[in-house]
Scaffold this motif. Sequence first.
Motif, PDB file in Angstrom:
ATOM      1  N   ASP A  87       0.851  -1.193   0.000  1.00 37.91           N
ATOM      2  CA  ASP A  87       0.000   0.000   0.000  1.00 37.91           C
ATOM      3  C   ASP A  87       0.879   1.232   0.000  1.00 37.91           C
ATOM      4  N   GLY A  88       1.945   1.160  -0.780  1.00 41.19           N
ATOM      5  CA  GLY A  88       2.894   2.267  -0.854  1.00 41.19           C
ATOM      6  C   GLY A  88       2.487   3.303  -1.876  1.00 41.19           C
ATOM      7  N   ALA A  89       3.480   3.913  -2.484  1.00 44.35           N
ATOM      8  CA  ALA A  89       3.217   5.057  -3.355  1.00 44.35           C
ATOM      9  C   ALA A  89       2.884   4.654  -4.785  1.00 44.35           C
ATOM     10  N   GLY A  90       3.035   3.377  -5.111  1.00 45.04           N
ATOM     11  CA  GLY A  90       2.817   2.976  -6.495  1.00 45.04           C
ATOM     12  C   GLY A  90       4.018   3.369  -7.342  1.00 45.04           C
ATOM     13  N   ILE A  91       3.901   3.136  -8.639  1.00 44.33           N
ATOM     14  CA  ILE A  91       5.031   3.441  -9.518  1.00 44.33           C
ATOM     15  C   ILE A  91       4.880   4.861 -10.053  1.00 44.33           C
ATOM     16  N   ASP A  92       5.929   5.635  -9.879  1.00 48.72           N
ATOM     17  CA  ASP A  92       5.910   7.003 -10.368  1.00 48.72           C
ATOM     18  C   ASP A  92       6.380   6.985 -11.819  1.00 48.72           C
ATOM     19  N   THR A  93       5.420   6.926 -12.749  1.00 52.71           N
ATOM     20  CA  THR A  93       5.806   6.774 -14.152  1.00 52.71           C
ATOM     21  C   THR A  93       6.544   8.004 -14.678  1.00 52.71           C
ATOM     22  N   ASP A  94       6.216   9.181 -14.126  1.00 55.05           N
ATOM     23  CA  ASP A  94       6.909  10.382 -14.590  1.00 55.05           C
ATOM     24  C   ASP A  94       8.399  10.278 -14.277  1.00 55.05           C
ATOM     25  N   ARG A  95       8.665   9.779 -13.058  1.00 60.28           N
ATOM     26  CA  ARG A  95      10.069   9.615 -12.671  1.00 60.28           C
ATOM     27  C   ARG A  95      10.758   8.588 -13.553  1.00 60.28           C
ATOM     28  N   LEU A  96      10.034   7.505 -13.838  1.00 60.22           N
ATOM     29  CA  LEU A  96      10.589   6.456 -14.694  1.00 60.22           C
ATOM     30  C   LEU A  96      11.010   7.054 -16.025  1.00 60.22           C
ATOM     31  N   ILE A  97      10.084   7.831 -16.593  1.00 55.94           N
ATOM     32  CA  ILE A  97      10.351   8.408 -17.909  1.00 55.94           C
ATOM     33  C   ILE A  97      11.521   9.364 -17.830  1.00 55.94           C
ATOM     34  N   ARG A 152       9.940  12.250 -25.608  1.00 60.43           N
ATOM     35  CA  ARG A 152       8.624  12.445 -26.216  1.00 60.43           C
ATOM     36  C   ARG A 152       7.963  11.100 -26.528  1.00 60.43           C
ATOM     37  N   ASP A 153       8.753  10.157 -27.034  1.00 63.94           N
ATOM     38  CA  ASP A 153       8.214   8.820 -27.326  1.00 63.94           C
ATOM     39  C   ASP A 153       7.615   8.202 -26.076  1.00 63.94           C
ATOM     40  N   LEU A 154       8.367   8.352 -24.978  1.00 64.93           N
ATOM     41  CA  LEU A 154       7.936   7.714 -23.742  1.00 64.93           C
ATOM     42  C   LEU A 154       6.636   8.318 -23.246  1.00 64.93           C
ATOM     43  N   ARG A 155       6.526   9.649 -23.384  1.00 69.11           N
ATOM     44  CA  ARG A 155       5.314  10.278 -22.860  1.00 69.11           C
ATOM     45  C   ARG A 155       4.090   9.892 -23.672  1.00 69.11           C
ATOM     46  N   ALA A 156       4.318   9.497 -24.908  1.00 72.58           N
ATOM     47  CA  ALA A 156       3.185   9.148 -25.772  1.00 72.58           C
ATOM     48  C   ALA A 156       2.649   7.751 -25.465  1.00 72.58           C
ATOM     49  N   LEU A 157       3.358   7.006 -24.637  1.00 71.79           N
ATOM     50  CA  LEU A 157       2.922   5.640 -24.349  1.00 71.79           C
ATOM     51  C   LEU A 157       1.646   5.636 -23.519  1.00 71.79           C
ATOM     52  N   SER A 158       0.932   4.544 -23.607  1.00 74.77           N
ATOM     53  CA  SER A 158      -0.248   4.399 -22.760  1.00 74.77           C
ATOM     54  C   SER A 158       0.222   4.179 -21.322  1.00 74.77           C
ATOM     55  N   ARG A 217      -0.343   1.846 -19.326  1.00 77.74           N
ATOM     56  CA  ARG A 217       0.126   0.473 -19.109  1.00 77.74           C
ATOM     57  C   ARG A 217       1.545   0.275 -19.626  1.00 77.74           C
ATOM     58  N   GLN A 218       1.778   0.850 -20.829  1.00 81.12           N
ATOM     59  CA  GLN A 218       3.121   0.728 -21.395  1.00 81.12           C
ATOM     60  C   GLN A 218       4.133   1.477 -20.541  1.00 81.12           C
ATOM     61  N   LYS A 219       3.671   2.597 -19.966  1.00 81.25           N
ATOM     62  CA  LYS A 219       4.577   3.361 -19.104  1.00 81.25           C
ATOM     63  C   LYS A 219       4.965   2.522 -17.893  1.00 81.25           C
ATOM     64  N   LEU A 220       3.984   1.837 -17.343  1.00 79.23           N
ATOM     65  CA  LEU A 220       4.273   0.993 -16.194  1.00 79.23           C
ATOM     66  C   LEU A 220       5.299  -0.070 -16.558  1.00 79.23           C
ATOM     67  N   ASP A 221       5.141  -0.590 -17.776  1.00 80.20           N
ATOM     68  CA  ASP A 221       6.036  -1.658 -18.197  1.00 80.20           C
ATOM     69  C   ASP A 221       7.479  -1.204 -18.358  1.00 80.20           C
ATOM     70  N   LEU A 222       7.668   0.127 -18.349  1.00 81.04           N
ATOM     71  CA  LEU A 222       9.037   0.628 -18.447  1.00 81.04           C
ATOM     72  C   LEU A 222       9.879   0.176 -17.268  1.00 81.04           C
ATOM     73  N   ILE A 223       9.209  -0.216 -16.192  1.00 81.25           N
ATOM     74  CA  ILE A 223       9.939  -0.666 -15.022  1.00 81.25           C
ATOM     75  C   ILE A 223      10.797  -1.885 -15.364  1.00 81.25           C
ATOM     76  N   PHE A 224      10.417  -2.560 -16.453  1.00 80.53           N
ATOM     77  CA  PHE A 224      11.163  -3.750 -16.852  1.00 80.53           C
ATOM     78  C   PHE A 224      12.325  -3.429 -17.789  1.00 80.53           C
ATOM     79  N   GLU A 225      12.504  -2.130 -18.083  1.00 79.08           N
ATOM     80  CA  GLU A 225      13.631  -1.774 -18.951  1.00 79.08           C
ATOM     81  C   GLU A 225      14.939  -2.150 -18.253  1.00 79.08           C
ATOM     82  N   PRO A 226      15.891  -2.671 -19.015  1.00 78.47           N
ATOM     83  CA  PRO A 226      17.154  -3.039 -18.372  1.00 78.47           C
ATOM     84  C   PRO A 226      17.894  -1.811 -17.861  1.00 78.47           C
ATOM     85  N   GLY A 227      18.600  -2.016 -16.767  1.00 81.97           N
ATOM     86  CA  GLY A 227      19.473  -0.965 -16.254  1.00 81.97           C
ATOM     87  C   GLY A 227      18.754   0.212 -15.659  1.00 81.97           C
TER      88      GLY A 227
END
Lengths: 760, 141
Positions: A297-307, A319-325, A327-337
């Motif tokens: 029950d924490g803060a959730g994923i901060d997609t803006d920070r991820l981007i 710009r590409d990243l911001r255009a993602l849906s 759900r796709q933004k959330l999936d960025l958490i799986f980006e390597p590194g």
Amino acid sequence: MDELLQEFIAETRETLEALAGEIVAWEADPTDRARLDAIFRFVHTVKGSCGFLDLPRLARLSHAAEDVLAAVRDGRRPADRMLVNAVLAVVDRIGELVEAIDAQVALDDSGEDLLIAALAEGREIVVQAPSPTGHRAATRSVRLSVDLLDRMMSGMSDMVLARNELARRVRDEHPDPALEAALERLSATVADMRETVTRTRMQKIDTLFTALPRMVRDTAASLGKSVTVTVEGADVELDREMIEVLRDPLVHIVRNSIDHGIETPAARRAAGKRENGRLTVSARQAGNQIIVEIIDDGAGIDTDRLIAKLAGAGARNDRDLRALSERQKLDLIFEPGLSAKDEVTEISGRGVGMDIVRAAIEGIGGRIELDSRRGQGLRIAIHVPLTLSIIPTIIVGVGDQRFAIPRQAIEEIVSEDAEAIRIDRVGSAALATVRDRRLPLIDLSDSMDLPRADGTRMLVIVGIGIGSYVIAVDTVHDTEELVIKPAAPAIMACGLFAGQTLPDNGCPMLMLDCSGLAADAGLTFVREAEAEDSDTVAETLGVDALLFRDIDGRLRAIPLAAVDRVETVATERIGTTGGALRLVVDDQIIPLVAGGDWTAAPAIDVVRMTDGVLEMGYAIAEALDIVTLPEDVADPVVPGLVSGVTLIDGEPVEIVDPFWLFASAGTGGAAADTRQPVCAIGRDPWLRGFVAPMLARAGYRVVEGGVGVAADAVLTLDPTASGDAIRLTDSRSDAPGCIYRYDRDAILSAVETRIAGARR
Amino acid sequence: MKDLFLIAHIAGRTVAIASEQVGSVVDIGEVTPVPRAPRLVRGLATLRSRVVTVIDTRIALGVDGEGTAARAVIVRVDGHDYAMLVDALDDVSAFALHPLANGTALVREWRAIATGIVERDGEPVLAIDLTRLVPRAAMAA
């Protein structure tokens, strides 16, 4: 020794052995990226394990080595000879420490600071690490390859089949009691063996979960956070291999949740949450999958920070990243590194996490799902296929063919001509009405293109997560625990089967994929995902309470914290004393509260409550459920039994106030630890029989005796008694200091006055 | 250079199967049908406590009429065991593999599995890759 520690030692030893070659190769060519990564993974794993095994020295060494290796990986430092030497010295040292732990001998820690210092730029190692101690404890366990277990399992199945054939031949050709007895014994042994061998492959997921509470506690403590972990479904069984694969991802995710998800107590308070973070880890079987969920029950994923991070690292275009849906933004958490947090911590490191986690899960044919709500929490669901696991199934028949259905998916099995069952044709579809539920019906013989046998069909009601439906079959045979394996691709491609299996009779059988079957028949269910999700969020906030129906028929709830247990007691054990209900239980008398007439039934359920010192009971009609109370509770008008009213599933529920209950029952005595006022009574049967209980109920300790007894107040029947004794008389009189012996109020008030006087 | 081949009869023709493909040769007992599977999947059978998928080679080769074959060659593809039904089995011997002669007109099904020709007692025998008869997931869709 701790099983986890053993595991860690065995694993580290094994990796070190495998790593020996890599180390030499890296020494020869420090620019070799693959070798560097292998060594990096090793120290990272050691660091991770040390965190919850509480091995500070190893943690320090591995953390230091990881820092340096990370710098090399990022190109911030060249892998020169000195650096390579320093890292190798640390790796050697880790090996020595692990051996020392296993042998339970102390290893001098001098030189470790120097080893770590040597990792710093441009330093030469000046101290050689102490030579290995030479102790190597005898191994207490054998690590087997799963392949060997597979062969054992397959050999076992062969044995069962051979036994079956032998039994058939003996029965048909040589019916001889002695032979049959021997065969019987063989059968029993084979059955025993089979169970054991099966068990070697299966493990309760508990083996993954047992380490969690400690790990959560330690991780949270080191971050100055407070987290309560709840573990559910620990007895779900999984293939050992799956468990091994899940181990690291689970640790990663849990650590991430605590480190990145759950906020500091101050931040939580500011956000209006309880200071204690909540983490729930659960496992359950759903259809042909096992789902492990990690909910915080924490803060959730901060997609803006991820981007921002990904764009900042130059890996991706902002710009590409911001255009993602979303759900796709959330999936960025799986980006390597990627590391979601800015500073590197000992806990979740530097983004070695989620990409590796996903790769591991997908490697066993699983998938990982994220459901993040900014500011409210994160739910990560790991779905792993059930194949390879042993599944309890129910065998059904259509025509002359049999199929297995996972028992977990089955809600109920009813006969077609049972009461309260109706089947209607609606256009081309069929609907079954089972009591008050209307469910779509699929005839398995239609789905399978098989002829239907005559007779009454059986209706198997299955739930597939998004809805329930009915499968009509000819017969329901049996339940059996089966090892399900994937079938050939051409068969799996039908979409109707979850796998194949070999039951005891030796005839291959297919297991039905209930979701696939529904899809094949064109059933569609409206997904109530949104509603479900908001429920989960509400749940993470409230207080757990026991929902029950009170004797007067009202729905009430008691906060679970006050409830000790619910038990059934015979009503004859309930009595009225001094105008209050008392319950005799466990050789003691406890106050009882009943909100209605309890005398009709021979026995009644009682909620036993305790505040740590006092115990009391609350009589109820029936316990219903454990519910989570929402936070918006209407306040009561006056303080009393009910502290508020809330809505649960649309019904008003009164919340019983345990504080008020104990406060009002507290006069019953038993508060023995505070000094109780003492009343002395004269030696007289009437005083003993009539007055003493009354005084005791009023909270006094009653002693018998004449003059000289240390007492705060003295009651006597002796008219000549001296001093300030309270003299009770047989008739009402006005004499000073005399009280009519049946004037209860006057007696108590006189005693009270005396005691107040004595206290002063 | 000579390799070992298993000489078998499939769909009325003599073929040579490279021996390294052949796991074992078995008699297939009872077969559990798989409803709604492609027709060439005859069903599932048990082979020493393993479940094998039985493939009707006649149908796979587009020859009409289901065979009555009860013998099968076991091959393993992508971790799954398949029993490929054969009409009859002759023997195993070493042959040299020659490329297909120019102008050997094979229909699509045969062309897909042919790997060459071996010469057996003066009689040309088609060498085939039996594993190519195993249906892939995409075929079933």
